[in-house]
Design an enzyme around this catalytic site. Structure first.
Site, PDB file in Angstrom:
ATOM      1  N   GLU A  73      -1.134 -30.997  -1.037  1.00 35.63           N
ATOM      2  CA  GLU A  73      -1.969 -29.830  -1.373  1.00 35.63           C
ATOM      3  C   GLU A  73      -1.167 -28.567  -1.072  1.00 35.63           C
ATOM      4  O   GLU A  73      -0.610 -28.426   0.020  1.00 35.63           O
ATOM      5  CB  GLU A  73      -3.262 -29.893  -0.537  1.00 35.63           C
ATOM      6  CG  GLU A  73      -4.104 -28.641  -0.540  1.00 35.63           C
ATOM      7  CD  GLU A  73      -4.623 -28.215  -1.922  1.00 35.63           C
ATOM      8  OE1 GLU A  73      -5.311 -29.006  -2.568  1.00 35.63           O
ATOM      9  OE2 GLU A  73      -4.301 -27.073  -2.331  1.00 35.63           O
ATOM     10  N   HIS A  95     -15.065 -37.171  -8.923  1.00 31.64           N
ATOM     11  CA  HIS A  95     -14.164 -37.888  -7.998  1.00 31.64           C
ATOM     12  C   HIS A  95     -14.159 -39.398  -8.227  1.00 31.64           C
ATOM     13  O   HIS A  95     -13.119 -40.036  -8.108  1.00 31.64           O
ATOM     14  CB  HIS A  95     -14.512 -37.531  -6.545  1.00 31.64           C
ATOM     15  CG  HIS A  95     -14.150 -36.114  -6.208  1.00 31.64           C
ATOM     16  ND1 HIS A  95     -15.053 -35.198  -5.743  1.00 31.64           N
ATOM     17  CD2 HIS A  95     -12.968 -35.450  -6.337  1.00 31.64           C
ATOM     18  CE1 HIS A  95     -14.444 -34.030  -5.572  1.00 31.64           C
ATOM     19  NE2 HIS A  95     -13.182 -34.161  -5.925  1.00 31.64           N
ATOM     20  N   ASP A 104      -5.150 -34.157  -9.186  1.00 29.67           N
ATOM     21  CA  ASP A 104      -6.517 -33.633  -9.001  1.00 29.67           C
ATOM     22  C   ASP A 104      -6.404 -32.131  -8.754  1.00 29.67           C
ATOM     23  O   ASP A 104      -6.633 -31.647  -7.649  1.00 29.67           O
ATOM     24  CB  ASP A 104      -7.152 -34.357  -7.797  1.00 29.67           C
ATOM     25  CG  ASP A 104      -8.536 -33.835  -7.491  1.00 29.67           C
ATOM     26  OD1 ASP A 104      -9.092 -33.094  -8.314  1.00 29.67           O
ATOM     27  OD2 ASP A 104      -9.054 -34.161  -6.411  1.00 29.67           O
ATOM     28  N   SER A 105      -6.033 -31.414  -9.787  1.00 29.08           N
ATOM     29  CA  SER A 105      -5.693 -30.006  -9.563  1.00 29.08           C
ATOM     30  C   SER A 105      -6.747 -29.077 -10.147  1.00 29.08           C
ATOM     31  O   SER A 105      -7.709 -29.511 -10.784  1.00 29.08           O
ATOM     32  CB  SER A 105      -4.331 -29.710 -10.189  1.00 29.08           C
ATOM     33  OG  SER A 105      -4.497 -29.288 -11.498  1.00 29.08           O
ATOM     34  N   THR A 106      -6.525 -27.788  -9.940  1.00 27.44           N
ATOM     35  CA  THR A 106      -7.338 -26.772 -10.604  1.00 27.44           C
ATOM     36  C   THR A 106      -6.945 -26.713 -12.075  1.00 27.44           C
ATOM     37  O   THR A 106      -6.053 -27.453 -12.515  1.00 27.44           O
ATOM     38  CB  THR A 106      -7.096 -25.406  -9.931  1.00 27.44           C
ATOM     39  OG1 THR A 106      -5.681 -25.211  -9.811  1.00 27.44           O
ATOM     40  CG2 THR A 106      -7.704 -25.345  -8.540  1.00 27.44           C
ATOM     41  N   ASP A 107      -7.569 -25.821 -12.805  1.00 24.37           N
ATOM     42  CA  ASP A 107      -7.284 -25.708 -14.236  1.00 24.37           C
ATOM     43  C   ASP A 107      -5.813 -25.304 -14.459  1.00 24.37           C
ATOM     44  O   ASP A 107      -5.177 -24.767 -13.547  1.00 24.37           O
ATOM     45  CB  ASP A 107      -8.218 -24.662 -14.858  1.00 24.37           C
ATOM     46  CG  ASP A 107      -9.674 -25.032 -14.647  1.00 24.37           C
ATOM     47  OD1 ASP A 107     -10.152 -25.928 -15.346  1.00 24.37           O
ATOM     48  OD2 ASP A 107     -10.300 -24.458 -13.741  1.00 24.37           O
ATOM     49  N   GLN A 147      -4.886 -18.204  -3.811  1.00 24.34           N
ATOM     50  CA  GLN A 147      -6.055 -18.036  -4.678  1.00 24.34           C
ATOM     51  C   GLN A 147      -7.226 -17.418  -3.921  1.00 24.34           C
ATOM     52  O   GLN A 147      -7.219 -17.324  -2.696  1.00 24.34           O
ATOM     53  CB  GLN A 147      -6.467 -19.410  -5.249  1.00 24.34           C
ATOM     54  CG  GLN A 147      -6.674 -20.471  -4.181  1.00 24.34           C
ATOM     55  CD  GLN A 147      -6.406 -21.880  -4.674  1.00 24.34           C
ATOM     56  OE1 GLN A 147      -6.417 -22.147  -5.875  1.00 24.34           O
ATOM     57  NE2 GLN A 147      -6.175 -22.806  -3.759  1.00 24.34           N
ATOM     58  N   ASP A 157      -9.789 -30.831  -1.229  1.00 25.86           N
ATOM     59  CA  ASP A 157     -11.180 -30.969  -0.769  1.00 25.86           C
ATOM     60  C   ASP A 157     -11.463 -32.368  -0.232  1.00 25.86           C
ATOM     61  O   ASP A 157     -12.435 -32.571   0.492  1.00 25.86           O
ATOM     62  CB  ASP A 157     -12.156 -30.619  -1.900  1.00 25.86           C
ATOM     63  CG  ASP A 157     -11.849 -31.386  -3.181  1.00 25.86           C
ATOM     64  OD1 ASP A 157     -12.055 -32.598  -3.204  1.00 25.86           O
ATOM     65  OD2 ASP A 157     -11.372 -30.769  -4.150  1.00 25.86           O
TER      66      ASP A 157
HETATM   67  N1  SPD Z   1     -12.754 -26.174 -14.335  1.00 25.99           N
HETATM   68  C1  SPD Z   1     -12.864 -27.109 -13.284  1.00 25.99           C
HETATM   69  C2  SPD Z   1     -11.778 -28.091 -13.235  1.00 25.99           C
HETATM   70  C3  SPD Z   1     -11.805 -28.755 -11.931  1.00 25.99           C
HETATM   71  C4  SPD Z   1     -10.640 -29.549 -11.627  1.00 25.99           C
HETATM   72  N2  SPD Z   1     -10.429 -29.798 -10.237  1.00 25.99           N
HETATM   73  C5  SPD Z   1     -11.506 -30.152  -9.416  1.00 25.99           C
HETATM   74  C6  SPD Z   1     -11.023 -30.499  -8.044  1.00 25.99           C
HETATM   75  C7  SPD Z   1     -11.986 -31.354  -7.305  1.00 25.99           C
HETATM   76  N3  SPD Z   1     -11.350 -32.163  -6.339  1.00 25.99           N
END
Ligand code: SPD
Length: 297
Positions: A121, A77, A170-173, A46, A101
């Protein structure tokens, strides 16, 4: 990265966007006034930015989406972690998928009962960047209870044979490499790594911008877990300002959790957003438009 190069990017960005970073989603634009560009790289997975925003401090941005800002990361968090960990009477083994993170790890380790924490991760760069730019978020990644696995969460879950009390996604979108984590097949695989009384939590996007996505996710989670609860919260740096989590549980219902017991455990730690009333209130004050019963009327 040299200061001259950072300066050039900053000038390009200022020219292009008037000094603002914009996150765009479903026709909505959320703007942040940029004071500085601290880091920019493409990892194998990414595009990673660390920007300094006016009033919000440093921000971690992955593929043009704000993941956290120093100003409000604690909201996300604390709420992805504590409702599940306080619902479980004795959370000892925890798995986090994503979360490089370190924010979720920091919150999980506030629970004295936790003995082992595996963090899976996919992108080692995220961990490096967090350790360099976000020490207040990543400061527990080196705790002796934490084992970091640089791996694809999907494969880790398929191959892993040990069981957890809690699994946190705890992921990205749900786009790109993270998309699979929100699919039924992966959620079914997760059952194999959860104890019989285990609890799963997944970050689940904006109730306003991703209504159908949330409904779909809830629907198949209900095929897997006897107890499925959604909860929402306000976070200024995510599009729409309101965000959600979904909790799936085999045995313990967060709404039925004993408030006095939560209170006794919570008194031993410091939180800025979560408290026993927030715990109950979050699950009980879900807006009507998000409730399935209403939808089918
Ligand atoms: N559009 C933001 C969604 C964020 C999801 N993940 C955040 C990770 C923080 N540890």
């Amino acid at each position: 990265m040299s200061w001259i190069f950072i300066g050039v990017i900053l000038i390009q960005m200022l020219n292009k966007n008037d000094g603002w970073f914009y996150e765009e989603i479903n026709g909505l634009r959320l703007g942040f006034l940029v004071e500085d560009i601290l880091y920019h790289e493409h990892s194998s997975y990414q595009e990673i930015y660390v920007l300094k925003f006016k009033n919000l401090g440093k921000a971690l941005i992955l593929d043009q989406c704000v993941q956290l800002t120093e100003r409000d990361e604690y909201v996300y968090h604390e709420l992805i972690v504590h409702p599940a960990l306080f619902t479980h009477p004795c959370p000892q083994r925890v798995l986090v998928i994503g979360g490089g993170d370190g924010g979720s790890v920091r919150e999980i380790l506030k629970h004295e009962m936790v003995q082992e924490l595996d963090l899976v991760e996919i992108d080692a760069e995220v961990i490096k960047v967090a350790q360099r730019y976000f020490p207040s978020v990543s400061n527990k990644l080196r705790d002796k209870r934490v084992k970091i696995h640089i791996s694809d969460g999907r494969w880790y879950v398929k191959k892993n044979r040990s069981k957890y009390d809690i699994v946190i996604i705890d992921s990205t979108d749900p786009v790109g490499p993270a998309k699979v984590l929100y699919e039924k097949g992966f959620q079914e695989d997760l059952v194999e790594v959860l104890n019989e009384d285990g609890i799963m939590v997944i970050q689940s996007e904006s109730p306003y911008l991703h209504e159908q996505f949330i409904k779909g996710l809830c629907d198949f989670l209900k095929d897997i877990y006897p107890i499925v609860r959604i909860y929402v919260y306000a976070i200024p740096s995510y599009p729409g300002g309101m965000w959600s989590f979904i909790l799936g549980s085999f045995k313990y219902d967060p709404v039925m959790a004993d408030e006095a017991l939560i209170e006794a455990r919570w008194r031993k730690m410091h939180t800025k957003y979560y408290n026993p009333k927030v715990h109950k209130g979050g699950f009980l004050s879900v807006p009507q438009f998000m409730l399935k019963e209403k939808e089918s009327e």
